[in-house]
Design a protein around this motif. Structure first.
Motif, PDB file in Angstrom:
ATOM      1  N   ILE A 174       1.047  -1.181   0.307  1.00 57.60           N
ATOM      2  CA  ILE A 174       0.298  -0.235  -0.105  1.00 57.60           C
ATOM      3  C   ILE A 174       1.027   1.650  -0.042  1.00 57.60           C
ATOM      4  O   ILE A 174       0.273   2.440  -0.993  1.00 57.60           O
ATOM      5  N   GLU A 175       1.873   1.482   0.277  1.00 52.23           N
ATOM      6  CA  GLU A 175       3.189   2.320   0.899  1.00 52.23           C
ATOM      7  C   GLU A 175       3.179   2.827  -1.046  1.00 52.23           C
ATOM      8  O   GLU A 175       3.231   3.865  -1.175  1.00 52.23           O
ATOM      9  N   ASP A 176       3.721   1.434  -1.648  1.00 56.43           N
ATOM     10  CA  ASP A 176       3.907   1.466  -2.908  1.00 56.43           C
ATOM     11  C   ASP A 176       2.837   1.835  -3.975  1.00 56.43           C
ATOM     12  O   ASP A 176       3.325   2.611  -5.124  1.00 56.43           O
ATOM     13  N   GLU A 177       1.613   1.871  -3.197  1.00 56.61           N
ATOM     14  CA  GLU A 177       0.417   2.227  -4.524  1.00 56.61           C
ATOM     15  C   GLU A 177       0.370   3.447  -3.769  1.00 56.61           C
ATOM     16  O   GLU A 177       0.230   4.598  -4.645  1.00 56.61           O
ATOM     17  N   ALA A 178       0.388   4.116  -2.822  1.00 54.36           N
ATOM     18  CA  ALA A 178       0.023   5.428  -2.558  1.00 54.36           C
ATOM     19  C   ALA A 178       1.604   6.500  -3.317  1.00 54.36           C
ATOM     20  O   ALA A 178       0.784   7.686  -3.879  1.00 54.36           O
ATOM     21  N   GLN A 179       2.521   5.857  -3.018  1.00 54.61           N
ATOM     22  CA  GLN A 179       3.809   5.813  -3.796  1.00 54.61           C
ATOM     23  C   GLN A 179       3.287   6.626  -5.510  1.00 54.61           C
ATOM     24  O   GLN A 179       4.071   8.165  -5.306  1.00 54.61           O
TER      25      GLN A 179
END
Length: 190
Positions: free
Chosen positions: A124-129
């Motif tokens: 989810i951090e990669d998606e938000a990034q």
């Protein structure tokens, strides 16, 4: 960074939709505070926590790199707490990253486990990034940079982001290679 199938296309489309709602074109600067307001997400600066707070004082003045931003939940209501000791470009990325979690409907998760260790969901951090980058420097903007419309420092200033964000968007979109291939194809067809 392995995204689920179709995520990048969905995120790019969502970024363009949100920018359209904000009456922004691909080469317009996105104000992360306007984005947060549009999403009805209050933004609180760490310095607003009070200079008397030892924790806030430490993060603002002694170790600003230790904390960027976090979304705090009260039920389903989100609030973004951010470190305003960072550069404007970093603040822009931090706030847009947290807003991206909201746009992607990421559910709240505990920040720490029962031992006090930080919990982290890299997916989810990669998606938000990725989404925050698409919001700040859309694909068409990355292509314009790769075509030479802006230097990296000019693009960073124009879009209100760091040069690292500009480079990230050039890399993740493959803009430089795409522009080069288009130029080569143009030369070959002459």
């Amino acid at each position: 960074m392995a995204f689920r199938r179709g995520f990048k296309t969905e995120a790019n489309s969502l970024a363009l939709d949100v920018r359209s709602e904000l009456h922004l074109g691909a080469l317009d600067r996105l104000d992360p505070f306007v984005l947060a307001d549009h999403l009805a997400i209050p933004v609180v600066a760490l310095s607003g926590m009070g200079a008397s707070s030892a924790g806030a004082n430490h993060l603002l003045n002694h170790d600003p790199s230790a904390f960027s931003a976090v979304t705090v939940f009260a039920g389903s209501k989100r609030t973004i707490l951010h470190n305003d000791a960072h550069s404007d470009g970093r603040i822009s990325s931090n706030l847009t990253h947290e807003a991206a979690h909201g746009l992607l409907h990421h559910r709240p998760t505990p920040a720490m486990d029962n031992r006090g260790c930080r919990l982290w969901d890299q997916d989810i951090e990669d998606e938000a990034q990725f989404l925050s980058g698409a919001l700040l420097v859309p694909e068409d903007a990355a292509l314009a940079i790769a075509r030479g419309r802006f230097t990296k420092p000019e693009a960073a200033a124009h879009f209100g982001v760091s040069e690292q964000m500009v480079q990230y968007r050039l890399n993740i979109t493959g803009a430089v290679g795409r522009v080069e291939r288009a130029r080569q194809a143009g030369y070959q067809s002459r």
